[in-house]
Design a protein around this motif. Structure first.
Motif, mmCIF file in Angstrom:
data_model
loop_
_atom_site.group_PDB
_atom_site.id
_atom_site.type_symbol
_atom_site.label_atom_id
_atom_site.label_comp_id
_atom_site.label_asym_id
_atom_site.label_seq_id
_atom_site.Cartn_x
_atom_site.Cartn_y
_atom_site.Cartn_z
ATOM 1 N N ALA A 62 0.828 -1.211 0.000
ATOM 2 C CA ALA A 62 0.000 0.000 0.000
ATOM 3 C C ALA A 62 0.861 1.258 0.000
ATOM 4 C CB ALA A 62 -0.924 -0.007 1.217
ATOM 5 N N ILE A 63 1.971 1.238 0.752
ATOM 6 C CA ILE A 63 2.859 2.416 0.790
ATOM 7 C C ILE A 63 3.494 2.643 -0.570
ATOM 8 C CG2 ILE A 63 5.003 3.295 1.789
ATOM 9 C CD1 ILE A 63 4.208 1.892 4.395
ATOM 10 N N ALA A 64 3.894 1.575 -1.243
ATOM 11 C CA ALA A 64 4.495 1.714 -2.569
ATOM 12 C C ALA A 64 3.495 2.270 -3.585
ATOM 13 C CB ALA A 64 5.040 0.352 -3.031
ATOM 14 N N THR B 123 3.688 5.863 -5.675
ATOM 15 C CA THR B 123 3.573 5.913 -7.141
ATOM 16 C C THR B 123 2.499 6.909 -7.573
ATOM 17 O OG1 THR B 123 4.262 3.601 -7.249
ATOM 18 C CG2 THR B 123 3.219 4.535 -9.213
ATOM 19 N N GLN B 124 1.321 6.871 -6.926
ATOM 20 C CA GLN B 124 0.249 7.815 -7.258
ATOM 21 C C GLN B 124 0.664 9.251 -6.984
ATOM 22 O OE1 GLN B 124 -3.261 6.617 -5.200
ATOM 23 N NE2 GLN B 124 -3.525 4.713 -6.376
ATOM 24 N N ALA B 125 1.391 9.493 -5.892
ATOM 25 C CA ALA B 125 1.839 10.854 -5.584
ATOM 26 C C ALA B 125 2.804 11.353 -6.643
ATOM 27 C CB ALA B 125 2.495 10.891 -4.207
ATOM 28 N N VAL C 74 2.861 10.422 -9.808
ATOM 29 C CA VAL C 74 2.085 10.688 -11.038
ATOM 30 C C VAL C 74 1.355 12.007 -10.938
ATOM 31 C CG1 VAL C 74 0.159 9.875 -12.427
ATOM 32 C CG2 VAL C 74 1.880 8.248 -11.634
ATOM 33 N N LEU C 75 0.747 12.289 -9.785
ATOM 34 C CA LEU C 75 0.027 13.555 -9.607
ATOM 35 C C LEU C 75 0.978 14.737 -9.663
ATOM 36 C CD1 LEU C 75 -2.511 12.600 -6.779
ATOM 37 C CD2 LEU C 75 -2.983 12.932 -9.206
ATOM 38 N N ALA C 76 2.152 14.620 -9.061
ATOM 39 C CA ALA C 76 3.120 15.726 -9.101
ATOM 40 C C ALA C 76 3.600 15.971 -10.520
ATOM 41 C CB ALA C 76 4.305 15.404 -8.183
ATOM 42 N N LYS C 77 3.777 14.915 -11.290
ATOM 43 C CA LYS C 77 4.207 15.075 -12.676
ATOM 44 C C LYS C 77 3.126 15.708 -13.530
ATOM 45 C CE LYS C 77 6.219 12.464 -16.523
ATOM 46 N NZ LYS C 77 6.652 11.130 -17.002
ATOM 47 N N ALA C 78 1.837 15.334 -13.257
ATOM 48 C CA ALA C 78 0.731 15.904 -14.034
ATOM 49 C C ALA C 78 0.503 17.371 -13.711
ATOM 50 C CB ALA C 78 -0.545 15.106 -13.771
ATOM 51 N N SER C 79 0.720 17.786 -12.444
ATOM 52 C CA SER C 79 0.488 19.173 -12.055
ATOM 53 C C SER C 79 1.552 20.122 -12.585
ATOM 54 C CB SER C 79 0.431 19.278 -10.531
ATOM 55 O OG SER C 79 1.666 18.872 -9.979
ATOM 56 N N THR C 80 2.730 19.613 -12.926
ATOM 57 C CA THR C 80 3.805 20.461 -13.450
ATOM 58 C C THR C 80 3.582 20.668 -14.942
ATOM 59 O OG1 THR C 80 5.305 19.523 -11.815
ATOM 60 C CG2 THR C 80 6.287 20.726 -13.671
ATOM 61 N N SER C 81 3.372 21.941 -15.370
ATOM 62 C CA SER C 81 3.118 22.251 -16.777
ATOM 63 C C SER C 81 4.437 22.330 -17.515
ATOM 64 C CB SER C 81 2.371 23.577 -16.889
ATOM 65 O OG SER C 81 3.096 24.591 -16.276
ATOM 66 N N PRO C 82 4.643 21.508 -18.512
ATOM 67 C CA PRO C 82 5.928 21.554 -19.246
ATOM 68 C C PRO C 82 6.010 22.797 -20.105
ATOM 69 C CG PRO C 82 4.424 20.004 -20.282
ATOM 70 C CD PRO C 82 3.750 20.475 -19.019
ATOM 71 N N SER C 83 7.194 23.336 -20.217
ATOM 72 C CA SER C 83 7.420 24.515 -21.042
ATOM 73 C C SER C 83 7.666 24.071 -22.476
ATOM 74 C CB SER C 83 8.623 25.306 -20.522
ATOM 75 O OG SER C 83 9.768 24.484 -20.540
#
Length: 285
Positions: free
Chosen positions: A54-56, A60-62, A64-73
């Motif tokens: 469950a921790i792993a 992983t979900q955290a 993915v969310l951090a990568k999605a929230s960062t807008s690429p230039s």
């Protein structure tokens, strides 16, 4: 003696059997405890593995969310056409603070040029728009003159008409006091309560009420004892005492000397009629 010998022999024969049964029950209990401990260890191992999994998954979900929230230039070629005067590869600056308001320019005046040497009317033209205008300065507001000294202390303070206490005390000042005879030989005495201004004692044969003024919209003066359900109603020419709980009049036609004088004046000088008898072709007869 023989019986004792038989008992001893039987006990000697049964002792090995009893010892064997005790050993078997002890082995069973030991085996049961061992199996319970093994099961507990297996459950603890399974719980630890589930928690690690469950921790792993949460990590992983955290990610993915951090990568999605960062807008690429997005990098565009340098020779791309500028948009609204800003190169495409340069991001427009974000406003960080409120800009100063732009002064409103005056609208151009609509003027009409007179005709020059001909009867044809020239088309109206717009006057030139001034390049820069400045808003007219606001006229200075003179300060308010100070209040004259002593005015607040000498000026009378008008009492608010919406103050219920003041209105009830004004009603209390108009209540007739004293013993007033009523019809059928009855009488009612109205006395002011010295301990509580605005309250009255209304009493007679078989009753005694403590009443206070109540505002009305008809002009009649009204005292009430809500607990007992009694109402003292004072009109211009008479007063009456009513029992609202029983729906009857306790005393009627009670008259103070001032009310008696008013009633006599009404008889000698009756008020004008609400209907005009002289109009519509009828005489005053």
């Amino acid at each position: 003696m023989f019986k004792n010998l038989v008992v001893l022999v039987g006990a000697a024969l049964l002792l090995p059997v009893w010892a064997q049964s005790q050993g078997q029950s002890g082995a069973k209990a030991q085996a049961h405890r061992s199996s319970a401990q093994a099961k507990a260890r297996a459950d603890a191992d399974l719980t630890a593995r589930l928690q690690a999994r469950a921790i792993a998954e949460a990590a992983t979900q955290a990610a993915v969310l951090a990568k999605a929230s960062t807008s690429p230039s997005v990098q565009l070629p340098a020779d791309a056409a500028p948009v609204n005067g800003v190169p495409a590869h340069v991001s427009a600056p974000q406003p960080t603070q409120a800009q100063a308001p732009v002064p409103i320019q005056a609208l151009p005046a609509w003027t009409e040029l007179p005709p020059k040497g001909s009867d044809a009317t020239a088309a109206p033209t717009l006057a030139a728009v001034p390049t820069s205008t400045t808003a007219p300065a606001l006229a200075a507001v003179p300060p308010l003159s100070p209040v004259a000294a002593g005015w607040a202390a000498t000026a009378p303070v008008a009492q608010s008409k919406s103050d219920p206490v003041a209105q009830e005390l004004a009603i209390a000042q108009q209540i007739h006091l004293g013993l007033m005879p009523c019809e059928m030989g009855a009488s009612v005495r109205v006395e002011a309560d010295a301990a509580a201004p605005g309250y009255f004692h209304v009493q007679g044969k078989g009753f005694r009420y403590r009443m206070y003024p109540v505002r009305t919209h008809t002009g009649a003066l009204r005292l009430e004892d809500k607990k007992a359900g009694a109402v003292w109603l004072q009109l211009a020419n008479k007063s009456m005492l009513m029992d609202q709980k029983k729906g009857r009049r306790v005393a009627d036609d009670c008259a103070h000397p001032e009310q008696v004088a008013y009633g006599q004046d009404m008889k000698t000088n009756p008020p004008p009629s609400l209907f005009d008898k002289a109009g519509m072709g009828r005489s005053n007869d």
